[in-house]
Design a protein around this motif. Sequence first.
Motif, PDB file in Angstrom:
ATOM      1  N   GLU A  44      48.739  43.469  58.525  1.00  0.00           N
ATOM      2  CA  GLU A  44      48.548  43.379  59.969  1.00  0.00           C
ATOM      3  C   GLU A  44      49.489  42.371  60.614  1.00  0.00           C
ATOM      4  N   LEU A  45      50.194  41.591  59.802  1.00  0.00           N
ATOM      5  CA  LEU A  45      51.127  40.601  60.321  1.00  0.00           C
ATOM      6  C   LEU A  45      52.573  40.938  59.944  1.00  0.00           C
ATOM      7  N   GLY A  46      52.832  42.213  59.688  1.00  0.00           N
ATOM      8  CA  GLY A  46      54.163  42.614  59.242  1.00  0.00           C
ATOM      9  C   GLY A  46      55.256  42.314  60.248  1.00  0.00           C
ATOM     10  N   ARG A  55      56.905  35.333  52.499  1.00  0.00           N
ATOM     11  CA  ARG A  55      56.143  36.346  51.768  1.00  0.00           C
ATOM     12  C   ARG A  55      55.093  36.914  52.707  1.00  0.00           C
ATOM     13  N   LEU A  56      54.848  38.191  52.627  1.00  0.00           N
ATOM     14  CA  LEU A  56      53.911  38.850  53.532  1.00  0.00           C
ATOM     15  C   LEU A  56      52.494  38.689  53.004  1.00  0.00           C
ATOM     16  N   LEU A  70      61.246  23.239  54.136  1.00  0.00           N
ATOM     17  CA  LEU A  70      59.994  22.556  53.829  1.00  0.00           C
ATOM     18  C   LEU A  70      58.884  23.584  53.910  1.00  0.00           C
ATOM     19  N   ALA A  71      58.325  23.961  52.771  1.00  0.00           N
ATOM     20  CA  ALA A  71      57.227  24.933  52.711  1.00  0.00           C
ATOM     21  C   ALA A  71      55.959  24.202  52.294  1.00  0.00           C
ATOM     22  N   LYS A  98      59.531  35.885  61.677  1.00  0.00           N
ATOM     23  CA  LYS A  98      59.674  34.583  61.030  1.00  0.00           C
ATOM     24  C   LYS A  98      60.710  34.619  59.903  1.00  0.00           C
ATOM     25  N   ALA A  99      60.848  35.757  59.235  1.00  0.00           N
ATOM     26  CA  ALA A  99      61.930  35.899  58.258  1.00  0.00           C
ATOM     27  C   ALA A  99      63.278  35.778  58.962  1.00  0.00           C
ATOM     28  N   ALA A 100      63.357  36.298  60.182  1.00  0.00           N
ATOM     29  CA  ALA A 100      64.586  36.159  60.964  1.00  0.00           C
ATOM     30  C   ALA A 100      64.872  34.692  61.258  1.00  0.00           C
ATOM     31  N   VAL A 101      63.830  33.912  61.544  1.00  0.00           N
ATOM     32  CA  VAL A 101      64.028  32.485  61.792  1.00  0.00           C
ATOM     33  C   VAL A 101      64.591  31.800  60.544  1.00  0.00           C
TER      34      VAL A 101
END
Length: 238
Positions: free
Chosen positions: A144-146, A139-140, A230-231, A152-155
């Motif tokens: 500024e961290l888009g 989740r964004l 694991l979140a 990280k979504a790609a990971v």
Amino acid sequence: MDGRRVLVTGASSGIGAAVARAVADAGGQVALLARRADVLEGLAAELDGVALPADVTDLAAVTSATEHAAEEFGGLDGLVTAAGLARPGGILDADPGDWRTMLEVNVLGTLHAVRAALPHLTAADHADVVTVSSMSGRRLGSPELGVYAASKAAVHMLTEGLRRELAPDGVRTTVVAPGFVDTPLFEGQRHPTAARLGEVTATQGLPASDVADRIVEVLAAPPHVVTVELALLSIDQG
């Protein structure tokens, strides 16, 4: 973790260094891969591990370093990809070079480490790939961290693909998505958002050791148990 042989990328600081310590404390052997040779060698000496100075964006260097670790340990049965960086900035005010750097380190660096380690992991009785992503990959939190969040979504998606690809070989795959962690992730950056984000991570973030301890729990789980994701967050972040 007795007898486990684990390679950790990004092992010179932050989550990577904490994972290396946690693996060693739990009785495992650890190989430490990162760019900063001086820091790496000191930590490897402390943990009786193997220092592997290499840049994760260089597939040939990562492959050579991984081969060296496997020779030292007689194989590998764990990989934790903790190398990563964040460069804040919106699409209009960020340096496009920072976009490339984040994608090369966070995405290609993960792929390079996995590609290099897989021949050794699939030869083990049972093995693990643990990729360190971020809550930003789920989740964004900040515009500024888009681009960082996109990397990280790609990971996350790469890890899901790996889980399905590697399951027949008995290799477990887990993506770890921490929220704020008290690391030097934003130190020394010029973008005005970096100072604010650094303060937030220092005051609201989890200690890196807490994340590392949870990763060791994943590695030490019974071989038939797979932690898919694991979140975790600090309660101060909410």
